[in-house]
Design a protein around this motif. Structure first.
Motif, PDB file in Angstrom:
ATOM      1  N   THR A 180      -2.989   8.050   8.499  1.00 43.16           N
ATOM      2  CA  THR A 180      -3.333   7.499   6.910  1.00 43.16           C
ATOM      3  C   THR A 180      -3.068   8.515   5.785  1.00 43.16           C
ATOM      4  OG1 THR A 180      -5.280   8.556   7.575  1.00 43.16           O
ATOM      5  CG2 THR A 180      -4.765   6.108   7.396  1.00 43.16           C
TER       6      THR A 180
ATOM      7  N   ASP B 273      -5.775   8.038  -2.195  1.00 43.47           N
ATOM      8  CA  ASP B 273      -4.197   6.356  -1.519  1.00 43.47           C
ATOM      9  C   ASP B 273      -4.095   5.376  -2.780  1.00 43.47           C
ATOM     10  OD1 ASP B 273      -3.666   3.926  -1.336  1.00 43.47           O
ATOM     11  OD2 ASP B 273      -2.317   4.730   1.458  1.00 43.47           O
TER      12      ASP B 273
ATOM     13  N   ASP C  42      -0.379   4.279   1.893  1.00 43.52           N
ATOM     14  CA  ASP C  42      -0.079   4.500   3.424  1.00 43.52           C
ATOM     15  C   ASP C  42      -0.124   2.951   3.377  1.00 43.52           C
ATOM     16  OD1 ASP C  42      -0.427   6.829   3.802  1.00 43.52           O
ATOM     17  OD2 ASP C  42      -2.624   6.949   3.676  1.00 43.52           O
TER      18      ASP C  42
END
Lengths: 550, 400
Positions: free
Chosen positions: A451, A178, A32
């Motif tokens: 996110t 992530d 993100d």
């Protein structure tokens, strides 16, 4: 080629940078974060022509020292108290290392700067080095130390034991979710830059004081690679900071990564250094003193604080809270006590504390004896099997703790325990920050922001759940923590290797069945749960029941 | 002063840990697990009778919920996948469709007794690579290359090169560095997170290290030539790589290898089984190394030869060991063979088309190499042999 300067050589290999012309590479790992304005030079300036011979030379020194240690009978001077804890440490650490290698491709894709990819590729190779050189050190211990049990079934144990899940955060956290959160912030910015100091420098120094100079030989060699990795992280962080949109994510990830590293690394390494040593010189540094030097001064004050001027929001409150946990709330002592309480669920032997140890603890941590002394005296009293149960099932003023759903270390500082119903399940957390990590940070939205690449906390996170209602003998047998006679346990609450003094499955058979605190929590009514929490928060220190008169 | 008072002028003893005799060495006592038989890693089955050093430092480091990982993976991606998903390639090894043990309240560890639980765990790198082998091998290569080039420099060997050969090396040998670099970083390294076991991923990391090193070897050789040969254009490789028609086919395929969608198996297969023999060896062995000596150059083949050895003796070995058993898999042989034949049908025409665009390079040096068609035939024969080793059918497309 030999006459070329490193700077010139490094400049030349920048010509290898690739701008796709016909096909864009497949982007497997998302983030993100954005790097629209990023431009940063490779800080490493390492070329493989010099890298490979350098590492080979480092290897020569490591393996030469290992030969020397065996020829010089190093193990005649090794403290068993110390080496037993290496059965835990060396079962954990090869996975984080190889996971760090596996995290580098995530950065190739997430960080659009070909110049940095060279450094990341070298880090990948380094990490293969670290993982296999550590597996090899463990092999050497297994072959030459008096008690190979626990080393010989090391990875099975690690994958089965509750300590494994605690340790695996320091591995799976690098490679999942992530890409920047995992491979950059959690791994390089916090784990490598801050906490490898205690892992790979402070702890090996303690090994040497306990007669083991191979751990420092291997781990200092490893640490000499870490400085390059720190540069990788720093370069990526500066790139991330140049884009305003990343600030919120950086703040989130630094809070998560700092707190999780503190919970996991301080628990393990603090215990090894304070409770695994026989070196009780008053002027040797305690873990708290080491932490103040390596983490607080070298990392927080020298590395993190200067980044504030670039817009990084530093988790000052969590740094101070971590210190408070270690210095005022006895975090390391509480963890060591829990390890020893649950010795029977482990695969190493845990030595009791002696008067000399008591004196040192009292000197370094004033008030230690009043909190923990009595319990350790009970530990010694119950160490040899003599008709009683293992300490976990005896009345020693200790309440078996609930586990933290996030960091999976038990909720040992009882006053800090919080709980929340998350994803349809009541969960206990050791601290508000661990609750926030699970309930707020590892979610597809964060403070109203999408996110979609953030990871999830998954798995059977409470070990006791799997064995709810089991007899302890069956638990130990199921995990495989039994020696080659089929009945003597791998773990022992003492260092005596006389078979008559060792605990067996028969001793476990007569104990009460194991109960899962989380299963029981979820069976409670709302009122019972509230009462449970109120009581739990009044427990401690040292796991003592809540006072009856309050 | 009484005798019990300390003397401030007396030298103070340094505070250092004291050695203690502990007798904690192997064999000092007898107890359960003290025998020599207990001094081996007992949590995996070796591929052969005796477990190897390589297996000891590699096997089971990457855990598996189908074996001992009783609490399962503890972090997941946003889409729910976790750990090292077996579906990150379309290839299948026997047992992969079996579900993970359904662990939960009171189930215990549910360790899988019939091990390995699936065929991926049978793979062992025949090169037995771990850190010690990796550094020994690559350090030897760079040392030898440095000596070769230094010797040539001292002997003024580059003075013998003809102008056309200088142009050939600066453009074409130079351009090849980009291919090695892209394959090393964006194919092999990019996929070493994706394999199902530590043995697969470590083999990919080592393969990647070979490629990145070779790319840098070529870049630094190019730098030396810039310094040693008047008129050698050290940036011509960029122009050739970006613009020369004869390089665009190879570049297109190389970039396509980085763009394989979510399948580490296809990316590695296409790179080492198709691209390397049909383009890599065609260029390195059948052009550069065949041509150099006739043009007064005995140095470039030693640099190229090091990369050629990486592939021919090491990278191809592990790749065949990885893929060949899948073609004869006891459960998924047909599935895998069909898949790999499909990959061959897709990648071979691209590789042959790229090879043909390279043909003008066979005419650029004064002393000509064997004919392009002969070189391509050799490359095709080599490729067909690899297909046979894998028990795959030589694709029809090879006739193109």
């Amino acid at each position: 080629m030999s006459r070329q300067s490193l700077a010139k050589a490094h400049q030349k290999i920048q010509e290898l940078a690739w701008e796709p012309q016909y096909h864009e590479p497949y982007m497997k790992y998302g983030t993100d974060y954005t790097f629209r304005k990023a431009a940063k030079k490779d800080p490493l300036k390492q070329v493989l022509r010099s890298y490979f011979p350098m590492e080979e030379e480092k290897d020569h020194r490591v393996y030469g020292a290992q030969d020397g240690a065996i020829r010089g009978n190093m193990f005649r001077q090794v403290q068993e108290r110390w080496l037993e804890w290496q059965k835990l440490f060396l079962s954990i650490i090869p996975l984080p290392e190889i996971s760090a290698a596996r995290s580098m491709p995530m950065l190739f894709q997430a960080v659009p700067n070909p110049e940095l990819h060279n450094g990341q590729a070298i880090q990948m190779i380094d990490e293969v080095r670290h993982s296999t050189i550590q597996q090899n050190l463990k092999r050497l211990y297994m072959n030459n130390y008096i008690d190979p049990a626990g080393f010989n079934n090391s990875l099975r144990n690690f994958h089965t034991d509750y300590c494994g899940t605690i340790g695996r955060q320091f591995a799976e956290g690098f490679i999942t979710g992530d890409a920047i959160t995992a491979a950059s912030i959690y791994l390089t910015i916090v784990a490598e830059t801050a906490f490898t100091n205690t892992l790979f420098v402070a702890m090996p120094a303690e090994a040497a004081a306990n007669g083991d100079y191979l751990l420092p030989t291997v781990f200092h060699s490893v640490q000499s690679d870490e400085s390059r990795h720190i540069s990788n992280g720093y370069a990526t962080l500066l790139m991330a900071l140049s884009d305003e949109d990343n600030r919120q994510l950086l703040e989130r990830d630094l809070r998560y990564a700092w707190w999780n590293n503190h919970r996991v690394v301080d628990a393990a390494i603090g215990t090894f250094i304070e409770y695994g040593t026989k070196d009780r010189r008053k002027d040797r540094e305690s873990y708290a003193e080491m932490w103040r030097r390596w983490i607080y001064d070298d990392y927080y004050r020298s590395y993190l604080l200067p980044l504030e001027k670039y817009g990084l929001v530093i988790p000052h409150d969590l740094v101070e809270e971590s210190w408070k946990q270690i210095w005022e709330k006895g975090y390391v002592h509480e963890v060591a006590q829990f390890f020893a309480t649950g010795w029977l669920a482990n695969y190493w032997r845990i030595d009791g504390m002696t008067d000399e140890d008591f004196e040192w603890f009292e000197y370094k941590y004033p008030g230690w004896y009043d909190r923990y002394g009595k319990w350790w005296e009970n530990y010694n009293r119950l160490a040899l099997p003599n008709g009683h149960n293992a300490i976990v099932a005896e009345d020693v003023d200790y309440v078996y703790p609930h586990r933290c759903w996030t960091c999976m270390v038990p909720c040992l500082v009882r006053e800090d325990m919080v709980m929340q119903e998350v994803d349809g399940q009541w969960r206990t957390y050791c601290h508000e920050v661990c609750r926030w990590t699970d309930a707020e940070a590892f979610r597809p939205t964060y403070q109203g922001r999408e996110t979609p690449n953030m990871g999830k906390l998954v798995g059977h996170r409470e070990w006791e759940t799997l064995y709810h209602g089991w007899n302890w003998a069956d638990v130990v047998k199921d995990m495989g923590f039994v020696r080659d006679d089929g009945k003597t346990m791998t773990a022992q609450p003492h260092l005596n290797l006389d078979p008559k003094k060792m605990w067996t499955l028969d001793h476990m058979r007569r104990m009460p069945h194991l109960q899962s605190p989380n299963v029981l929590l979820n069976e409670m009514s709302d009122a019972e749960r509230e009462a449970f929490k109120a009581d739990y928060n009044r427990q401690g220190p040292a796991g003592r029941p809540a006072p009856k008169d309050a | 002063m009484t005798t019990t008072e300390s003397n401030p002028s007396a030298p103070t003893e340094r505070s250092v840990p004291k050695p203690v005799f502990t007798d904690a060495e192997a064999g000092a006592k007898e107890f359960p697990d003290s025998s020599p038989a207990a001094r081996r890693y007992n949590y995996f089955n070796p591929a052969k009778r005796k477990q190897t050093h390589y297996e000891d430092v590699t096997v089971e480091v990457q855990p598996d919920p189908r074996h001992y990982l009783s609490q399962g993976w503890i972090y997941g991606f946003a889409d729910g996948s976790r750990g090292y998903p077996l579906h990150w390639t379309k290839l299948k090894a026997w047992g992969v469709d079996e579900p993970e043990p359904p662990r939960g309240v009171g189930t215990g560890s549910m360790h899988v007794q019939n091990w390995p639980a699936h065929g991926w765990h049978e793979f062992r790198d025949p090169n037995e690579e771990w850190e010690q082998t990796l550094y020994r091998y690559n350090a030897n290569v760079v040392r030898q290359l440095t000596q070769n080039v230094e010797n040539a420099r001292n002997a003024k060997a580059f003075d013998l090169w003809t102008p056309n050969w200088i142009r050939f090396v600066e453009r074409n040998v130079g351009a090849w560095m980009h291919i090695e670099h892209i394959l090393g970083l964006y194919v092999f390294a990019a996929n070493e997170r994706s394999g199902p076991t530590n043995m697969h991923n470590t083999a990919m990391a080592v393969n990647s290290a070979h490629k990145i090193r070779f790319a840098q070897d070529l870049a630094l050789y190019n730098l030396t030539l810039t310094e040693e040969i008047d008129g050698f254009d050290g940036s011509a490789h960029l122009e050739a790589w970006n613009s020369d028609a004869e390089w665009q086919g190879a570049r297109k395929v190389t970039e396509a290898l980085t763009a394989v969608q979510d399948d580490w198996g296809e990316a590695i297969f296409a790179a080492n089984i198709v691209f390397e023999p049909l383009i890599g060896e065609l260029f390195r062995s059948n052009l550069v190394m065949q041509t150099a000596a006739g043009n007064g150059d005995f140095v470039t083949p030693t640099v190229m030869g090091a990369g050629e050895f990486d592939f021919a003796q090491r990278d191809l070995r592990w790749t065949v060991a990885c893929f060949a058993p899948l073609v004869q898999d006891k459960e998924f042989a047909d599935h895998n063979k069909g898949l790999m034949q499909g990959w061959l049908s897709n990648w071979v025409p691209q590789a042959l088309e790229a090879a043909r665009t390279m043909q003008p390079m066979w005419s650029q040096a004064d002393h000509k190499p064997p004919r392009f068609e002969d070189a391509l035939d050799r490359a095709k024969n080599r490729f067909a042999g690899i297909c046979r080793d894998l028990n795959l059918d030589t694709p029809e497309e090879l006739k193109q």
